[in-house]
Design a protein around this motif. Sequence first.
Motif, mmCIF file in Angstrom:
data_model
loop_
_atom_site.group_PDB
_atom_site.id
_atom_site.type_symbol
_atom_site.label_atom_id
_atom_site.label_comp_id
_atom_site.label_asym_id
_atom_site.label_seq_id
_atom_site.Cartn_x
_atom_site.Cartn_y
_atom_site.Cartn_z
ATOM 1 N N GLY A 117 -53.710 -68.804 54.495
ATOM 2 C CA GLY A 117 -52.820 -68.237 55.495
ATOM 3 C C GLY A 117 -51.426 -68.824 55.440
ATOM 4 O O GLY A 117 -51.158 -69.815 54.769
ATOM 5 N N ASP A 118 -50.554 -68.164 56.167
ATOM 6 C CA ASP A 118 -49.150 -68.535 56.214
ATOM 7 C C ASP A 118 -48.853 -69.158 57.569
ATOM 8 O O ASP A 118 -49.180 -68.581 58.614
ATOM 9 N N VAL A 119 -48.236 -70.326 57.568
ATOM 10 C CA VAL A 119 -47.946 -71.011 58.826
ATOM 11 C C VAL A 119 -46.999 -70.183 59.690
ATOM 12 O O VAL A 119 -47.116 -70.184 60.907
ATOM 13 N N ARG A 120 -46.080 -69.450 59.080
ATOM 14 C CA ARG A 120 -45.158 -68.637 59.872
ATOM 15 C C ARG A 120 -45.913 -67.581 60.676
ATOM 16 O O ARG A 120 -45.643 -67.373 61.858
ATOM 17 N N ASP A 121 -46.867 -66.908 60.029
ATOM 18 C CA ASP A 121 -47.677 -65.912 60.752
ATOM 19 C C ASP A 121 -48.411 -66.558 61.918
ATOM 20 O O ASP A 121 -48.501 -65.990 63.010
ATOM 21 N N THR A 122 -48.941 -67.749 61.669
ATOM 22 C CA THR A 122 -49.656 -68.465 62.727
ATOM 23 C C THR A 122 -48.714 -68.823 63.866
ATOM 24 O O THR A 122 -49.036 -68.627 65.044
ATOM 25 N N LEU A 123 -47.541 -69.327 63.539
ATOM 26 C CA LEU A 123 -46.577 -69.700 64.571
ATOM 27 C C LEU A 123 -46.087 -68.482 65.363
ATOM 28 O O LEU A 123 -45.861 -68.583 66.572
ATOM 29 N N GLU A 124 -45.943 -67.348 64.711
ATOM 30 C CA GLU A 124 -45.585 -66.122 65.442
ATOM 31 C C GLU A 124 -46.684 -65.772 66.435
ATOM 32 O O GLU A 124 -46.411 -65.362 67.573
#
Length: 196
Positions: free
Chosen positions: A89-96
């Motif tokens: 996974g992508d941390v940016r997607d998680t943070l969004e």
Amino acid sequence: MAVLSRRAQVAGARRATEDALLEATLSLLAEGLPFAELSIDQIVKRAGLSRPTFYSYFRDKRALVLRLGVEFEEDLAKVAVPWLESADGDVRDTLEGVLAVFQKHATTLSAVVEAATYDPDVAEFWGAFHARFRPGGEARVRAGNPDLDEESVRARAYTLIYMTESSITTQVLRPAVDADALITQLAFMWDAATGG
């Protein structure tokens, strides 16, 4: 069959009453009323219920805000834990997703942050809220930095968790920067700290 049907009806009615109390609280808080100034009488009046009914569901206002806090924490865990516990996974997607959960629960967030400053039980909940995500943060830091000593792993994860919560809480309650820019910078910090 009739007994099961009756139990389901009673459970449904109890849930509806509890939901009415929670929604009344959120509605009053959303109008700008500080949690400390919110009275049980205001809550039950808004919910169309009696004061004794409130006490059959919640011991006090603290129990009510903690119940709201648990819902917030559960929603956040659904978004954050999968990334924290895997290398995918992508941390940016998680943070969004994290930002979206904080926005969804902004009223609860505000009440919990406020109450944590003067109520020891809410402060304990708020600390445990953060602690829930630290092991996953430690795992991400450790995986990306295999030569880092354990004390540094713990400290880095602690910093990341609190930095993320504080930045997003401030963004939701008192925005000071563009939300997209904030997520970009938080993602940069997480990637740099976890070897991403």
